[in-house]
Design a protein around this motif. Sequence first.
Motif, PDB file in Angstrom:
ATOM      1  N   LEU A   3       0.567  -1.145  -0.113  1.00  0.00           N
ATOM      2  CA  LEU A   3       0.003   0.137  -0.303  1.00  0.00           C
ATOM      3  C   LEU A   3       0.983   1.035   0.159  1.00  0.00           C
ATOM      4  O   LEU A   3       0.468   2.349  -0.447  1.00  0.00           O
ATOM      5  CB  LEU A   3      -1.007   0.003   1.985  1.00  0.00           C
ATOM      6  N   ALA A   7       3.529  -0.129   4.868  1.00  0.00           N
ATOM      7  CA  ALA A   7       2.129  -1.028   4.976  1.00  0.00           C
ATOM      8  C   ALA A   7       2.107  -1.695   3.768  1.00  0.00           C
ATOM      9  O   ALA A   7       1.862  -1.650   2.466  1.00  0.00           O
ATOM     10  CB  ALA A   7       0.996  -0.350   4.758  1.00  0.00           C
ATOM     11  N   ILE A   9      -0.111  -5.482   2.444  1.00  0.00           N
ATOM     12  CA  ILE A   9      -0.954  -6.577   2.593  1.00  0.00           C
ATOM     13  C   ILE A   9      -1.215  -8.325   2.068  1.00  0.00           C
ATOM     14  O   ILE A   9      -0.184  -8.155   1.315  1.00  0.00           O
ATOM     15  CB  ILE A   9      -2.725  -6.219   1.992  1.00  0.00           C
ATOM     16  N   GLN A  23      -3.666  -6.710   7.069  1.00  0.00           N
ATOM     17  CA  GLN A  23      -2.288  -5.675   6.627  1.00  0.00           C
ATOM     18  C   GLN A  23      -2.398  -5.670   7.933  1.00  0.00           C
ATOM     19  O   GLN A  23      -2.793  -5.515   9.205  1.00  0.00           O
ATOM     20  CB  GLN A  23      -3.961  -4.515   6.447  1.00  0.00           C
ATOM     21  N   ASN A  25       1.232  -2.855   9.116  1.00  0.00           N
ATOM     22  CA  ASN A  25       1.718  -2.301   9.169  1.00  0.00           C
ATOM     23  C   ASN A  25       3.142  -2.089   9.647  1.00  0.00           C
ATOM     24  O   ASN A  25       2.567  -2.190  11.434  1.00  0.00           O
ATOM     25  CB  ASN A  25       1.304  -0.937   9.918  1.00  0.00           C
ATOM     26  N   ARG A  82      -5.677  -2.166  13.754  1.00  0.00           N
ATOM     27  CA  ARG A  82      -4.864  -1.088  13.394  1.00  0.00           C
ATOM     28  C   ARG A  82      -3.796  -2.263  13.741  1.00  0.00           C
ATOM     29  O   ARG A  82      -3.595  -1.866  14.846  1.00  0.00           O
ATOM     30  CB  ARG A  82      -4.609  -0.395  12.217  1.00  0.00           C
TER      31      ARG A  82
END
Length: 893
Positions: A3, A7, A9, A23, A25, A82
């Motif tokens: 991303l 970040a 996926i 996802q 980070n 997140r």
Amino acid sequence: MVLSGCAIIVRGQPRGGPPPERQINLSNIRTGALARRAPQSQPDQKDTPDEPYAFQAREFLRKMLIGKEVCFTVEVKTALGREYGMVYLGRDTTGENIAESLVNEGLATVRREGIRGNNPDQARLCDLEDQAKASKKGMWTEGGGTNTIRDLKYIIENPRNFVDSMHQKPVNAVIEHVRDGSVVRALLLPDYYLVTVMLSGVKCPTFKREADGTESPEPFAAEAKFFTESRLLQRDVQIILESCPNQVILGTVLHPNGNITELLLKEGFARCVDWSMAVYTQGAEKLRAGEKSAKERKVRIWKDYVAPTANMDQKDRQFVAKVMQVVNADAVVVKLNSGEYKTIHLSSIRPPRIEGEKNKDKDKRFRPIYDIPYMFEAREFMRKKIIGKKVNVTVDYIRAATSSSETSTIPAFAERTCATVTIGGINIAEALVSKGFATVIRYRQDDDQRSSHYDELLAAEARAIKNGKGLHSKKEVPIHRVADISGETQKAKQFLPFLQRAGRSEAVVEYVFSGSRLKLYMPKETCLITFLLAGIECPRGSRNMPGGMQVAEPFSDEAMAFTKELVLQREVEVEVESMDKAGNFIGWLHIEGVNLSVALVENALSKVHFTAERSSYYKTLVSGEEASRLRKDKIWANYEEKKVEEVVHVMEEKERTANYRAVYVTEITDTMHFYTQDVETGTQLENLMETMRAEIAAQPPVEGSYAARRGDYCIANFSADGEWYARYQLSKIQSLLKPVSLSTSLPPQREIVPSTRLAVIPPAFSTRTLAAQATEYTFAYIQVPQDEDARADVVDSLVRDIQNTQCLLNVEHSGVTCPHVTLQFADSKDDVGLSLVKEGMVMVDVRKEKHLQKMVTEYLNGQESAKTARLNIWRYGDFRDDDADEFGYKLKK
């Protein structure tokens, strides 16, 4: 997917479908934000550009991680869900630390707030950042990295020109997003155009957006999307931009491992799309082959697929057959090896047609083959290409019968066998389309009943349109003015001398009515005629008669089938000898050196007629008939040959019979035929007429109630005596006046009368109830002059001498249309025909029968005396018999 620089996926291993996504980070680091497009619903906002080195950080991770296995640890999970953690390249934490690699390359900064001294991972990140700064790597170089910001283009002002400028050459790109299996968002390099590309030639199941905003996937839509994502998302690819219809860019995505379009088809995730296959540059046949493979294996979207010919045996799906007839521009009748006839329609094409009733001439009978533009050319193209030849037939589908309406049981179209027909490797349908003689049918996308060579048909049509051929031409359409003189006696009479003098004329057999009756198209004369084979007597088929249906004679169907197979729609040569009273021409037909009359006789499907005796083909006919009789084949199966002694005895005893009877000559026609009534039945006929008139007087016809039609029989009121006469046949309709031709024989015989003086025949006196009261004859031993003026002189003489008078009549021999007779004047007993010969007005018709030779000799002697005296036709020189067949024509010259 990556991303951004910090970040990603990840997905697990797929088991029975697309796996779940997650996802991650990266902890403790920060990278620049990538460019974002302003929401289209908020036009006052502007697009956000890249931050320095944001795209380079993303690209660093993309090239390192996409498609690779990673191991990750989750350190923090926020209230919003997140997840932050560390990512390692490989299957465990011993692999390369992604965050450290980013920091080391100067593509990320370390979050130093809240540093815990006992955290070695974060301390190592700080050390790596300090080293990058010292080395002036990445964002730590002088200048701030403004040169790393992309000029990202979201909109292309003129997509069509943009695609054309690429010249269909591969363009480097990165797939940024997969909307569904066949639609992707790509970043074109090096100019950073962000475009949506639809794969040419295919379509995958999609996600439909409902009214509430939710998306519902079609069957296998998620699987198709995963198939494309797992192979293309954020991969380096090449894209061939192929077309741009309606602002939609069509292209082909090529990956080093293969072509995604063809892979989708082979795995059953997509189906071919006709409208975009034409632009597919890699070869449409590859797409059809991939789809066919998936159908045969019944995978994914084809799991319930049933082939159009699945229930047919192989021998019924593909076979060799002989073309017997071209029905029109899209159908043929073929003969199978079993002898069965079958109608085959060419798959996926439509023949020329006329749009609406407004283009049809309502003043004449509509004939599709000649009146529809290019229909004749299409039929002729197929006729010359395949008639009488063996072709390869591959059945593509069976089109079921359809009704004209939901409530109707009458089918609008019968069941059709649709196939691809080839000869010598040439697809006949494709050849027709390429010449502009047919168009290609467009189908619904889910309609699988189509030609197995559908793409070739579309390509052929595109070439025909481009070159302006046939139906696509901007020139005036060809007009075929073809005169049909079948049954038109007057037109046939005018045409007869020309055909007789022409000798052998070229013709095409348009239709076969029976074994010996055909309809011919004469190309040079552009006319249609009915043609009867001379010299033979063929079995008659069933037909409607005034008294009911006439039963077919044995072997009539076989004779017609034989004639059809030999000559239907073939180019032939004809020799016209004469015509009958109905305007049908009589003569000989030849095809490739074969005389059709002889062929029918030799195959025991016809007998020799006595009229063949004067022909040069007589010996061949007799020889063929004799061989058939000996074989006792077909019509001769029950033939019993008479003993020689009996035949000789009969031949010796047979003599000319002179049995004259008194008759009343009522009418003489323009062709020297005449009608008579027996004097003995005269009183009965008068009584019959009185009875009819009494019935008419009791129930008089209503004036104007009768609708006159040519050929009808009716009763007529004549001006001469005001009496009603029956029966008359209407011969011509001239505006309000109706000339009629007498069918029975009481004077007056012919008159032009208003239609108000015509009426329907009373039932007791109709043609079905009461036989004709007058009999038609023609003169024996004399030839009817071919020249109209010479013939008119003879007719005038006969009208003057014998019409409405009593004569003596003797039947000499039978004829094609009526008996041939001799007439004698009642008072002097002189022979009427012999008198015409002696006066030099007609020539002798030499008969070869032995029992008639005495009369023939007497007539020939009379002809010699006329020659010597140079009377009438003999007055201009010495004529030999073999030179004077067309004496009327010679006289005019």
